[in-house]
Write a protein that holds these residues in place. Structure first.
Motif, PDB file in Angstrom:
ATOM      1  N   MET A 117      -4.132   6.147   7.942  1.00 42.12           N
ATOM      2  CA  MET A 117      -3.881   5.024   8.846  1.00 42.12           C
ATOM      3  C   MET A 117      -2.532   4.410   8.527  1.00 42.12           C
ATOM      4  O   MET A 117      -1.926   4.730   7.508  1.00 42.12           O
ATOM      5  CB  MET A 117      -4.974   3.959   8.689  1.00 42.12           C
ATOM      6  CG  MET A 117      -4.935   3.256   7.349  1.00 42.12           C
ATOM      7  SD  MET A 117      -6.359   2.241   7.054  1.00 42.12           S
ATOM      8  CE  MET A 117      -7.616   3.489   6.996  1.00 42.12           C
ATOM      9  N   ARG A 140     -10.117  -1.391   8.804  1.00 42.18           N
ATOM     10  CA  ARG A 140     -10.314   0.023   8.449  1.00 42.18           C
ATOM     11  C   ARG A 140      -9.835   0.326   7.040  1.00 42.18           C
ATOM     12  O   ARG A 140     -10.356   1.208   6.361  1.00 42.18           O
ATOM     13  CB  ARG A 140      -9.564   0.934   9.424  1.00 42.18           C
ATOM     14  CG  ARG A 140     -10.273   1.130  10.735  1.00 42.18           C
ATOM     15  CD  ARG A 140      -9.657   2.221  11.587  1.00 42.18           C
ATOM     16  NE  ARG A 140      -9.637   3.506  10.899  1.00 42.18           N
ATOM     17  CZ  ARG A 140      -8.611   4.356  10.937  1.00 42.18           C
ATOM     18  NH1 ARG A 140      -7.527   4.066  11.625  1.00 42.18           N
ATOM     19  NH2 ARG A 140      -8.661   5.493  10.305  1.00 42.18           N
ATOM     20  N   LEU A 141      -8.855  -0.397   6.586  1.00 39.08           N
ATOM     21  CA  LEU A 141      -8.281  -0.175   5.265  1.00 39.08           C
ATOM     22  C   LEU A 141      -9.276  -0.490   4.154  1.00 39.08           C
ATOM     23  O   LEU A 141      -9.252   0.136   3.094  1.00 39.08           O
ATOM     24  CB  LEU A 141      -7.029  -1.037   5.130  1.00 39.08           C
ATOM     25  CG  LEU A 141      -6.074  -0.764   3.990  1.00 39.08           C
ATOM     26  CD1 LEU A 141      -5.651   0.692   3.960  1.00 39.08           C
ATOM     27  CD2 LEU A 141      -4.868  -1.667   4.118  1.00 39.08           C
ATOM     28  N   ARG A 142     -10.192  -1.415   4.394  1.00 37.37           N
ATOM     29  CA  ARG A 142     -11.154  -1.841   3.375  1.00 37.37           C
ATOM     30  C   ARG A 142     -11.945  -0.668   2.808  1.00 37.37           C
ATOM     31  O   ARG A 142     -12.120  -0.544   1.599  1.00 37.37           O
ATOM     32  CB  ARG A 142     -12.118  -2.878   3.956  1.00 37.37           C
ATOM     33  CG  ARG A 142     -13.069  -3.442   2.924  1.00 37.37           C
ATOM     34  CD  ARG A 142     -14.063  -4.423   3.562  1.00 37.37           C
ATOM     35  NE  ARG A 142     -14.702  -5.247   2.578  1.00 37.37           N
ATOM     36  CZ  ARG A 142     -15.672  -4.838   1.754  1.00 37.37           C
ATOM     37  NH1 ARG A 142     -16.107  -3.603   1.811  1.00 37.37           N
ATOM     38  NH2 ARG A 142     -16.196  -5.662   0.878  1.00 37.37           N
ATOM     39  N   CYS A 188      -6.150  -9.521   3.718  1.00 41.62           N
ATOM     40  CA  CYS A 188      -5.570  -8.304   4.282  1.00 41.62           C
ATOM     41  C   CYS A 188      -6.592  -7.544   5.112  1.00 41.62           C
ATOM     42  O   CYS A 188      -6.298  -7.099   6.225  1.00 41.62           O
ATOM     43  CB  CYS A 188      -5.034  -7.427   3.153  1.00 41.62           C
ATOM     44  SG  CYS A 188      -4.411  -5.839   3.712  1.00 41.62           S
ATOM     45  N   PHE A 189      -7.817  -7.410   4.585  1.00 43.60           N
ATOM     46  CA  PHE A 189      -8.841  -6.643   5.289  1.00 43.60           C
ATOM     47  C   PHE A 189      -9.328  -7.353   6.539  1.00 43.60           C
ATOM     48  O   PHE A 189      -9.829  -6.707   7.459  1.00 43.60           O
ATOM     49  CB  PHE A 189     -10.007  -6.324   4.360  1.00 43.60           C
ATOM     50  CG  PHE A 189      -9.611  -5.496   3.157  1.00 43.60           C
ATOM     51  CD1 PHE A 189      -8.577  -4.571   3.228  1.00 43.60           C
ATOM     52  CD2 PHE A 189     -10.269  -5.654   1.951  1.00 43.60           C
ATOM     53  CE1 PHE A 189      -8.206  -3.821   2.132  1.00 43.60           C
ATOM     54  CE2 PHE A 189      -9.912  -4.901   0.841  1.00 43.60           C
ATOM     55  CZ  PHE A 189      -8.878  -3.978   0.932  1.00 43.60           C
ATOM     56  N   HIS A 193      -6.799  -5.925   8.797  1.00 45.44           N
ATOM     57  CA  HIS A 193      -6.776  -4.461   8.789  1.00 45.44           C
ATOM     58  C   HIS A 193      -8.119  -3.946   8.280  1.00 45.44           C
ATOM     59  O   HIS A 193      -8.215  -3.391   7.178  1.00 45.44           O
ATOM     60  CB  HIS A 193      -5.643  -3.951   7.892  1.00 45.44           C
ATOM     61  CG  HIS A 193      -4.305  -4.514   8.225  1.00 45.44           C
ATOM     62  ND1 HIS A 193      -3.533  -4.044   9.257  1.00 45.44           N
ATOM     63  CD2 HIS A 193      -3.611  -5.548   7.681  1.00 45.44           C
ATOM     64  CE1 HIS A 193      -2.415  -4.741   9.321  1.00 45.44           C
ATOM     65  NE2 HIS A 193      -2.444  -5.664   8.378  1.00 45.44           N
ATOM     66  N   LEU A 199      -2.144   6.494   1.291  1.00 50.21           N
ATOM     67  CA  LEU A 199      -3.103   6.015   2.275  1.00 50.21           C
ATOM     68  C   LEU A 199      -2.587   6.196   3.698  1.00 50.21           C
ATOM     69  O   LEU A 199      -3.351   6.168   4.644  1.00 50.21           O
ATOM     70  CB  LEU A 199      -3.436   4.543   2.018  1.00 50.21           C
ATOM     71  CG  LEU A 199      -4.233   4.271   0.752  1.00 50.21           C
ATOM     72  CD1 LEU A 199      -4.309   2.774   0.490  1.00 50.21           C
ATOM     73  CD2 LEU A 199      -5.628   4.853   0.858  1.00 50.21           C
ATOM     74  N   PHE A 234       0.863  -1.182   0.000  1.00 48.27           N
ATOM     75  CA  PHE A 234       0.000   0.000   0.000  1.00 48.27           C
ATOM     76  C   PHE A 234       0.893   1.223   0.000  1.00 48.27           C
ATOM     77  O   PHE A 234       1.746   1.370   0.878  1.00 48.27           O
ATOM     78  CB  PHE A 234      -0.908  -0.001   1.227  1.00 48.27           C
ATOM     79  CG  PHE A 234      -1.921  -1.112   1.209  1.00 48.27           C
ATOM     80  CD1 PHE A 234      -3.191  -0.895   0.701  1.00 48.27           C
ATOM     81  CD2 PHE A 234      -1.598  -2.362   1.692  1.00 48.27           C
ATOM     82  CE1 PHE A 234      -4.128  -1.922   0.681  1.00 48.27           C
ATOM     83  CE2 PHE A 234      -2.527  -3.399   1.678  1.00 48.27           C
ATOM     84  CZ  PHE A 234      -3.785  -3.170   1.171  1.00 48.27           C
ATOM     85  N   TYR A 289     -11.194   2.383   2.450  1.00 52.01           N
ATOM     86  CA  TYR A 289     -10.414   3.285   1.618  1.00 52.01           C
ATOM     87  C   TYR A 289     -10.108   2.675   0.258  1.00 52.01           C
ATOM     88  O   TYR A 289      -9.808   3.391  -0.688  1.00 52.01           O
ATOM     89  CB  TYR A 289      -9.100   3.661   2.312  1.00 52.01           C
ATOM     90  CG  TYR A 289      -9.314   4.598   3.458  1.00 52.01           C
ATOM     91  CD1 TYR A 289      -9.496   5.958   3.246  1.00 52.01           C
ATOM     92  CD2 TYR A 289      -9.346   4.128   4.763  1.00 52.01           C
ATOM     93  CE1 TYR A 289      -9.717   6.827   4.294  1.00 52.01           C
ATOM     94  CE2 TYR A 289      -9.568   4.985   5.826  1.00 52.01           C
ATOM     95  CZ  TYR A 289      -9.746   6.329   5.588  1.00 52.01           C
ATOM     96  OH  TYR A 289      -9.974   7.186   6.631  1.00 52.01           O
ATOM     97  N   VAL A 290     -10.202   1.358   0.151  1.00 51.13           N
ATOM     98  CA  VAL A 290      -9.843   0.664  -1.087  1.00 51.13           C
ATOM     99  C   VAL A 290     -11.080   0.223  -1.868  1.00 51.13           C
ATOM    100  O   VAL A 290     -11.139   0.389  -3.087  1.00 51.13           O
ATOM    101  CB  VAL A 290      -8.937  -0.549  -0.772  1.00 51.13           C
ATOM    102  CG1 VAL A 290      -8.631  -1.343  -2.026  1.00 51.13           C
ATOM    103  CG2 VAL A 290      -7.649  -0.086  -0.101  1.00 51.13           C
ATOM    104  N   VAL A 346      -0.154   1.926   6.967  1.00 58.43           N
ATOM    105  CA  VAL A 346      -0.286   1.142   5.748  1.00 58.43           C
ATOM    106  C   VAL A 346       0.681  -0.044   5.793  1.00 58.43           C
ATOM    107  O   VAL A 346       1.883   0.133   5.832  1.00 58.43           O
ATOM    108  CB  VAL A 346      -0.076   2.002   4.483  1.00 58.43           C
ATOM    109  CG1 VAL A 346      -1.245   2.934   4.268  1.00 58.43           C
ATOM    110  CG2 VAL A 346       1.199   2.801   4.558  1.00 58.43           C
TER     111      VAL A 346
END
Length: 89
Positions: free
Chosen positions: A14, A39-41, A33-34, A37, A10, A6, A43-44, A16
């Motif tokens: 948060m 919270r990252l989902r 990955c999600f 993590h 990003l 990442f 954003y992607v 990365v």
């Protein structure tokens, strides 16, 4: 193992991670990955699970084919870059 990378854009929102994965395809790698993590989902991926319009993914230097299915195959040594798409004029 394939690696998800990442980019730092990003990082404004948060931490990365760089994630190693044994998944056979992009969707499986992202889902794994999600899970670690969550919270990252957001954003992607969008609410339907497709790639957000402002995000682009490159696998071994080639852009991922289908931003909705995300079914590109991964090789054991693939490098997957997830970054915010830039636009301007």
């Amino acid at each position: 193992m394939a690696k998800l990378i990442f980019t730092q854009q990003l990082g404004r929102f948060m931490r990365v991670p760089q994630v190693d994965t044994t998944a056979a395809d992009l969707r499986g790698a992202l889902d794994g990955c999600f899970a670690d993590h969550p919270r990252l989902r957001g954003y992607v991926l969008d609410e339907q699970g497709g790639l957000r319009e402002n995000v682009v993914i490159f696998i071994d230097g080639r852009r991922a084919r289908d931003p909705k299915r995300l079914d590109d195959a991964l090789a054991p040594d693939s490098q997957v870059y997830i970054l915010q798409a830039l636009s301007g004029g």
